[in-house]
Design a protein around this motif. Structure first.
Motif, mmCIF file in Angstrom:
data_model
loop_
_atom_site.group_PDB
_atom_site.id
_atom_site.type_symbol
_atom_site.label_atom_id
_atom_site.label_comp_id
_atom_site.label_asym_id
_atom_site.label_seq_id
_atom_site.Cartn_x
_atom_site.Cartn_y
_atom_site.Cartn_z
ATOM 1 N N LEU A 145 76.445 31.919 48.461
ATOM 2 C CA LEU A 145 75.646 31.771 47.247
ATOM 3 C C LEU A 145 76.039 32.820 46.210
ATOM 4 N N GLY A 146 76.261 34.045 46.664
ATOM 5 C CA GLY A 146 76.680 35.098 45.748
ATOM 6 C C GLY A 146 78.023 34.806 45.113
ATOM 7 N N HIS A 184 78.747 34.502 41.211
ATOM 8 C CA HIS A 184 79.737 35.466 40.719
ATOM 9 C C HIS A 184 80.849 34.740 39.959
ATOM 10 N N GLY A 185 81.285 33.611 40.507
ATOM 11 C CA GLY A 185 82.302 32.825 39.815
ATOM 12 C C GLY A 185 81.812 32.335 38.461
ATOM 13 N N ALA A 242 87.428 32.536 38.263
ATOM 14 C CA ALA A 242 86.110 31.919 38.406
ATOM 15 C C ALA A 242 86.176 30.673 39.278
ATOM 16 N N ILE A 243 87.155 29.835 39.029
ATOM 17 C CA ILE A 243 87.300 28.596 39.805
ATOM 18 C C ILE A 243 87.552 28.912 41.275
ATOM 19 N N ALA A 244 88.406 29.905 41.515
ATOM 20 C CA ALA A 244 88.717 30.278 42.898
ATOM 21 C C ALA A 244 87.471 30.797 43.623
ATOM 22 N N GLN A 247 85.015 27.870 44.221
ATOM 23 C CA GLN A 247 85.513 26.973 45.267
ATOM 24 C C GLN A 247 85.322 27.595 46.644
ATOM 25 N N ARG A 248 85.622 28.888 46.731
ATOM 26 C CA ARG A 248 85.415 29.585 48.013
ATOM 27 C C ARG A 248 83.930 29.563 48.404
ATOM 28 N N GLY A 249 83.072 29.810 47.404
ATOM 29 C CA GLY A 249 81.640 29.806 47.680
ATOM 30 C C GLY A 249 81.145 28.449 48.160
#
Length: 366
Positions: A328-329, A333-334, A346-348, A351-353
């Motif tokens: 969630l963070g 953050h993104g 931001a996209i990375a 996407q990871r989140g």
């Protein structure tokens, strides 16, 4: 054959090789082995109480070898709960599962069921932080705890089992099932005169109604939960209901107020939640306050503070090993990084989140 560390009478002795230790152990007759392990338990209990307090798992192993199974279960339970209190989740899960394994060797009956209930609830609490609320292990553990409560009839642990099942369904997006369990939790608290459970019931009904889009009703329940919270009685609610109930009510209330068109009130409740979490100094509550709280800042379009709070959420969740809160963070953050114009990063991050969020088995409401 063995080495000594320290000086008598405070010295520690250890075999130089595990194979030598195992060979020496297996060469003893089983009866002699049990007797030796039992003597070790009694010596530790009478002469080394600090070791008993610090390493209950050591006593649990010796009790198991001595076939002192009742005592082994108690020590595994102590070890698991101790590890859980310091957020050592892998250890907690291992110790509690060992306790359940040993418990299965004891005679069936109400006492065994009561002891299993305590272990299952502690295990559920461990799973929900280690794997997430929606994980299969979390769901099955709390379902078993609920089953035990119904079999034992009118036990004080029922609200905790209902909370765990409700939270599991919330995070799997199964909101009709979650709302029924949340109302059962609220009813159980009110009928029993259990103030902490009543607060937790308002909290979970409010959360579920928010996700169902019933914002006015949600607000009423979240405000009731925050109002009924007793600082002395409920200060330890995080150890029963995964996080502090007042912090949770205020975090969700802040989002509801923003969505209802009261951004200033929402921001005030958000800041109140963070202050209360800071006063409590509970790692799991702080992680939740940051990870859910930064979503309020996203709703408020407050990029600088969302960036700061989501950074704190990710760092603390990573330190504690809470994958859901970290996911969630990362998403928020993104979003905040995107607000500063760093679009590829931001996209990375987002996407990871999202990937990590789905890995916990969490799903959007359906």
């Amino acid at each position: 054959m063995y080495s000594r560390h320290g000086t008598p009478t405070e010295a520690n002795y250890a075999f130089k090789h595990a194979l030598v230790r195992d060979t020496a152990h297996e060469s003893l007759l089983k009866a002699n082995r049990r007797e030796i392990h039992a003597k070790i338990v009694r010596v530790l209990e009478t002469r080394f109480p600090e070791t008993v307090e610090r390493e209950p798992e050591l006593l649990a192993r010796h009790c198991g070898e001595a076939k002192l199974l009742d005592e082994a279960v108690d020590y595994w339970q102590r070890a698991g709960q101790q590890a859980l209190r310091r957020s050592a989740l892998v250890e907690a899960i291992a110790h509690l599962r060992m306790g359940l394994d040993v418990l299965g060797s004891l005679p069936p009956g109400p006492e065994r069921l009561r002891r299993e209930l305590v272990l299952q609830l502690a295990l559920g609490h461990s799973w929900l932080h280690a794997r997430g609320f929606a994980a299969a292990e979390t769901g099955s553990t709390y379902a078993r705890a609920h089953e035990l409560c119904l079999e034992l009839v009118d036990v004080p642990e029922l609200p905790q089992a209902l909370y765990g099942r409700c939270a599991h369904h919330v995070h799997r997006g199964e909101l009709n099932a979650a709302l029924k369990l949340a109302r059962d939790l609220l009813s159980a608290g009110e009928q029993r005169g259990d103030g902490s459970a009543t607060v937790a019931g308002h909290r979970m009904v409010g959360v579920t109604l928010c996700l169902l889009g019933r914002l006015g009703e949600s607000r009423a329940h979240l405000e009731a939960g925050a109002r009924l919270y007793d600082p002395e009685r409920d200060r330890t609610s995080a150890f029963t209901y995964a996080s502090d109930s007042r912090v949770m009510c205020l975090v969700w209330l802040s989002q509801v107020l923003v969505m209802l068109g009261y951004p200033e009130q929402g921001a005030a409740r958000h800041n109140e939640a963070l202050r209360h979490a800071g006063d409590l100094s509970q790692a799991n509550t702080s992680a939740l306050a940051f990870s859910w709280g930064c979503m309020t800042l996203q709703l408020l379009h407050d990029v600088p503070n969302a960036l700061e709070e989501s950074t704190a959420a990710v760092a603390l969740a990573a330190e504690l090993g809470f994958p859901l809160y970290q996911a969630l963070g990362d998403v928020v953050h993104g979003w905040a990084v995107a607000g500063n114009g760093q679009l590829e990063e931001a996209i990375a991050l987002m996407q990871r989140g999202f990937d990590d969020y789905r890995a916990t088995a969490a799903r959007q409401p359906r």
